[in-house]
Write a protein that holds these residues in place. Structure first.
Motif, PDB file in Angstrom:
ATOM      1  N   ALA A  64      44.777  32.713  34.135  1.00 11.82           N
ATOM      2  CA  ALA A  64      44.067  33.980  34.329  1.00 11.82           C
ATOM      3  C   ALA A  64      44.017  34.324  35.818  1.00 11.82           C
ATOM      4  N   GLY A  65      43.786  33.326  36.654  1.00 10.05           N
ATOM      5  CA  GLY A  65      43.784  33.539  38.098  1.00 10.05           C
ATOM      6  C   GLY A  65      45.149  33.973  38.619  1.00 10.05           C
ATOM      7  N   LEU A  96      40.987  37.796  43.074  1.00 14.41           N
ATOM      8  CA  LEU A  96      40.691  36.468  42.533  1.00 14.41           C
ATOM      9  C   LEU A  96      39.228  36.110  42.797  1.00 14.41           C
ATOM     10  N   THR A  97      38.391  36.383  41.802  1.00 14.52           N
ATOM     11  CA  THR A  97      36.974  36.024  41.889  1.00 14.52           C
ATOM     12  C   THR A  97      36.607  35.254  40.625  1.00 14.52           C
ATOM     13  N   ASP A 121      36.726  34.745  34.740  1.00 12.56           N
ATOM     14  CA  ASP A 121      35.999  34.604  33.470  1.00 12.56           C
ATOM     15  C   ASP A 121      36.371  35.740  32.519  1.00 12.56           C
ATOM     16  N   ALA A 122      36.344  36.966  33.022  1.00 13.76           N
ATOM     17  CA  ALA A 122      36.649  38.128  32.180  1.00 13.76           C
ATOM     18  C   ALA A 122      38.097  38.099  31.709  1.00 13.76           C
ATOM     19  N   VAL A 140      36.249  34.121  28.708  1.00 15.53           N
ATOM     20  CA  VAL A 140      35.278  33.027  28.567  1.00 15.53           C
ATOM     21  C   VAL A 140      33.913  33.515  29.063  1.00 15.53           C
ATOM     22  N   PRO A 141      32.844  32.816  28.690  1.00 17.30           N
ATOM     23  CA  PRO A 141      31.507  33.219  29.137  1.00 17.30           C
ATOM     24  C   PRO A 141      31.387  33.216  30.663  1.00 17.30           C
ATOM     25  N   ALA A 142      30.593  34.131  31.170  1.00 16.17           N
ATOM     26  CA  ALA A 142      30.353  34.214  32.610  1.00 16.17           C
ATOM     27  C   ALA A 142      29.888  32.855  33.139  1.00 16.17           C
TER      28      ALA A 142
END
Length: 184
Positions: free
Chosen positions: A10-11, A23-24, A29-30, A34-36
């Motif tokens: 994802a990154g 890249l945060t 997460d989004a 996945v959950p925050a």
């Protein structure tokens, strides 16, 4: 594939689309669905998150290099075909290559994080060694020096593809390079 790899992938996608600034932890997460806060478990700082992405790109390069099969008999045309096939395998991971290019630029002042993406990394050393072996086996006068140039040429062709700069005939460019190398 595990959670760490999913987050790293994802990154990679985020970096490919929006550069390193995209890249945060929250964005990963989004993107990963996945959950925050999930990414923070695996990479608590921005530096660790960047390192996670760099490691994933390096791991994928190692996989591509490990899949490369060198024929016993070599001539110029075979070397060009091996290089073009490797280029295609890298280009097939366009997001990873776009992220790699963005990271190379962004991390110019950070030798530690940048090292896995440059010739200081064992994977890049193996890549250069493979190129040197190919060129040595076709009688190139300076296989070590020419290997650096060949890897650089593949990188430049990859940039043209990933950034969609202009269409290039990879095999013609590689063929002209290999044909022009001085022989021993």
């Amino acid at each position: 594939m595990g959670r760490r790899e999913d987050l790293a992938d994802a990154g990679v996608r985020l970096t490919a689309r929006g550069g390193v600034r995209a890249l945060t932890h929250r964005a990963v997460d989004a993107e990963a669905g996945v959950p925050a806060g999930s990414t923070s478990y695996y990479a608590s700082t921005r530096r660790e998150l960047t390192a996670l992405v760099v490691a994933r790109i390096t791991e994928q390069l190692a996989t591509e290099l490990g899949a490369l099969r060198l024929p016993r008999a070599l001539d110029d045309a075979t070397v060009v075909e091996v290089a073009a096939t490797f280029l295609q395998a890298l280009a097939d991971r366009a997001d990873a290559q776009a992220a790699r290019l963005a990271l190379l630029l962004e991390l110019r002042g950070d030798d530690t994080l940048r090292a896995p993406l440059t010739d200081a990394d064992p994977v890049r050393v193996a890549l250069l060694s493979t190129a040197q072996d190919l060129l040595d086996r076709i009688g190139v006068a300076d296989p070590a020096g020419s290997a650096v140039d060949l890897v650089g040429l593949v990188d430049a062709l990859l940039l043209y593809r990933v950034a969609a700069i202009a269409p290039m005939d990879d095999r013609a460019v590689l063929g002209a390079y290999v044909a022009g190398l001085p022989r021993s």
